[in-house]
Design a protein around this motif. Sequence first.
Motif, PDB file in Angstrom:
ATOM      1  N   UNK A 313      45.905  79.356   7.400  1.00  0.00           N
ATOM      2  CA  UNK A 313      44.532  79.359   7.905  1.00  0.00           C
ATOM      3  C   UNK A 313      44.440  80.261   9.120  1.00  0.00           C
ATOM      4  N   UNK A 314      43.468  81.177   9.085  1.00  0.00           N
ATOM      5  CA  UNK A 314      43.081  81.973  10.248  1.00  0.00           C
ATOM      6  C   UNK A 314      41.637  81.592  10.557  1.00  0.00           C
ATOM      7  N   UNK A 368      60.949  74.414  15.933  1.00  0.00           N
ATOM      8  CA  UNK A 368      61.810  75.010  16.955  1.00  0.00           C
ATOM      9  C   UNK A 368      61.149  76.242  17.575  1.00  0.00           C
ATOM     10  N   UNK A 369      60.325  76.933  16.783  1.00  0.00           N
ATOM     11  CA  UNK A 369      59.616  78.123  17.270  1.00  0.00           C
ATOM     12  C   UNK A 369      58.393  77.782  18.111  1.00  0.00           C
ATOM     13  N   UNK A 370      58.031  76.495  18.162  1.00  0.00           N
ATOM     14  CA  UNK A 370      56.913  76.089  18.992  1.00  0.00           C
ATOM     15  C   UNK A 370      55.720  75.520  18.267  1.00  0.00           C
ATOM     16  N   UNK A 371      55.700  75.604  16.914  1.00  0.00           N
ATOM     17  CA  UNK A 371      54.601  75.006  16.154  1.00  0.00           C
ATOM     18  C   UNK A 371      54.684  73.484  16.246  1.00  0.00           C
ATOM     19  N   UNK A 372      53.538  72.842  16.136  1.00  0.00           N
ATOM     20  CA  UNK A 372      53.484  71.382  16.203  1.00  0.00           C
ATOM     21  C   UNK A 372      52.880  70.842  14.911  1.00  0.00           C
ATOM     22  N   UNK A 395      50.665  77.569  16.140  1.00  0.00           N
ATOM     23  CA  UNK A 395      51.654  78.452  15.513  1.00  0.00           C
ATOM     24  C   UNK A 395      51.733  79.764  16.293  1.00  0.00           C
ATOM     25  N   UNK A 396      52.890  80.123  16.812  1.00  0.00           N
ATOM     26  CA  UNK A 396      53.001  81.371  17.575  1.00  0.00           C
ATOM     27  C   UNK A 396      52.781  82.590  16.688  1.00  0.00           C
ATOM     28  N   UNK A 397      52.290  83.661  17.287  1.00  0.00           N
ATOM     29  CA  UNK A 397      52.090  84.906  16.549  1.00  0.00           C
ATOM     30  C   UNK A 397      53.403  85.369  15.941  1.00  0.00           C
ATOM     31  N   UNK A 398      53.361  85.747  14.667  1.00  0.00           N
ATOM     32  CA  UNK A 398      54.542  86.264  13.990  1.00  0.00           C
ATOM     33  C   UNK A 398      55.557  85.225  13.574  1.00  0.00           C
ATOM     34  N   UNK A 413      47.934  76.675  10.802  1.00  0.00           N
ATOM     35  CA  UNK A 413      46.620  76.972  11.373  1.00  0.00           C
ATOM     36  C   UNK A 413      46.809  77.886  12.583  1.00  0.00           C
ATOM     37  N   UNK A 414      46.179  79.075  12.526  1.00  0.00           N
ATOM     38  CA  UNK A 414      46.178  80.029  13.633  1.00  0.00           C
ATOM     39  C   UNK A 414      44.722  80.356  13.967  1.00  0.00           C
TER      40      UNK A 414
END
Length: 503
Positions: A313-314, A368-372, A395-398, A413-414
Amino acid sequence: MTSTAATISGAVRRATDAAPIFAVEQLPPAQHFIGGQFRPGAGSETQPLENPATGEIICEVAQGVAEDADAAIAAAVAAKEAWGRTLPKQRSEILLAIADRLAENAGELARLEALNTGKPMMVAEDDINGSIDTFRFMAGAARSTTSIAAGEYAEDHLSVILREPLGVIGVVTPWNYPLLMAAWKIAPILAAGNTIVLKPSEQTPLTTLKFAELTADLLPAGVFNVVTGLGPVIGQRLAEHPQVDMIALTGSVNSGRAVARAAAETVKRVHLELGGKAPLVIFDDADLSAAAESLRAAGYWNSGQECGAGTRVLVHESVAEQFTQLLVEQVGSLVVGEPTAGADVEMGPMISKAHYERVLAHLDRAQADGAKAALGGGALEGPGYFIAPTVLVDVPAGAACAQEEIFGPVVTVETFSTEDEALTRANEVPYGLAASVWTRDAQRSHDVASRLDAGTVWVNSHLVLANEMPWAGFKGSGYGRDLSAYALDDYSRTKHVMHNKAR
């Protein structure tokens, strides 16, 4: 490998009826189907088939070797001339008879598909209905092909375009939709006058073998053949064999690359329907409730094991919080369970332990990359390979979870600020199979759809298919068309015959 993703308790509905979903005595022969009959393989090895909802072994199926593929190819070569010379009307009537036979046995086929894949019955039944309609559509399409009109295009010369079958076509089908993806290939290939050697996924061959059993009396011997076994053995042999005129595969990008490399040696045609990472671009004027409700199915149908699933999702930053809340509410109401746990079960397990662990590893990495995880985020307790329906936010970019095909019940979801940013990010993944646009602005919907690099783009919808319309990807999602009359073009060749009529 053991994932560290969280285990979520109490969400899988288990069957209470002790009766089996499918009687053992009704299973198809666990052999190859070559030249119109089942026969044992040249090798002695077998492949155990597991029910992914319970982890129990269903049966063992012959694991083919190259000699089995060669025997099936020989049968298809022997049958190709006579089958290729049948009239479209005759082929159409046979396809309609196949559709009727499938319809007569639809309940049995759905139960068998659910047993082999763990699919909920509503998903398995939809697969069988789709398979039936594919044969019925192609029966009509076989009799209505069109091409450039015959005429005089050079002085005193009459040009005529002939459409001919290619010959023998090797087919490799995936585990996520075993019979449906087989039907998407078998129906147009037969309609165009070709013969077939098909390798089903080694994990889910049962409905393809049942199809062969049910239709054995409808097709001439050798027109349709099935060889069970592993991709690097049977798929490789089909791709490299000089008497196979085309190889058609639905599967992973890596499988597509392997098939294309092998096919290059004989310069045969290749048809590839590969992976996807479908974005949903949701603008601030969209009907957010409708988008969330649509994604409840489009992101989690078949447990997200779907190449066209809406997985990324964007959403415009101004409505992101509202949309995420609506999505979590929708997805949180999904009923997860075993196929026999009720007609309202909507989501089943992952296909295998290996794939289950792969999806969990993706979830570990994402977090681990920071998404929840706004919902789900781990495995579900108990037997079988169940993973909770998951919504990942922040969600972090990339991040890999938003770039790579997870092929599980996971939606990311971004947010975006501008239309150009949304389009750039939607198109940045290596896939180009499907996408959707959500907006009430008609002009924007036309413009954005034209700028999305995907073979299918929905507007205010997602994952709705019709046999009359083509299904095909761009970029890393492959090439070649499934469904529609365009598929007949892929599985045939055109010949120009020019007659000198000068007097």
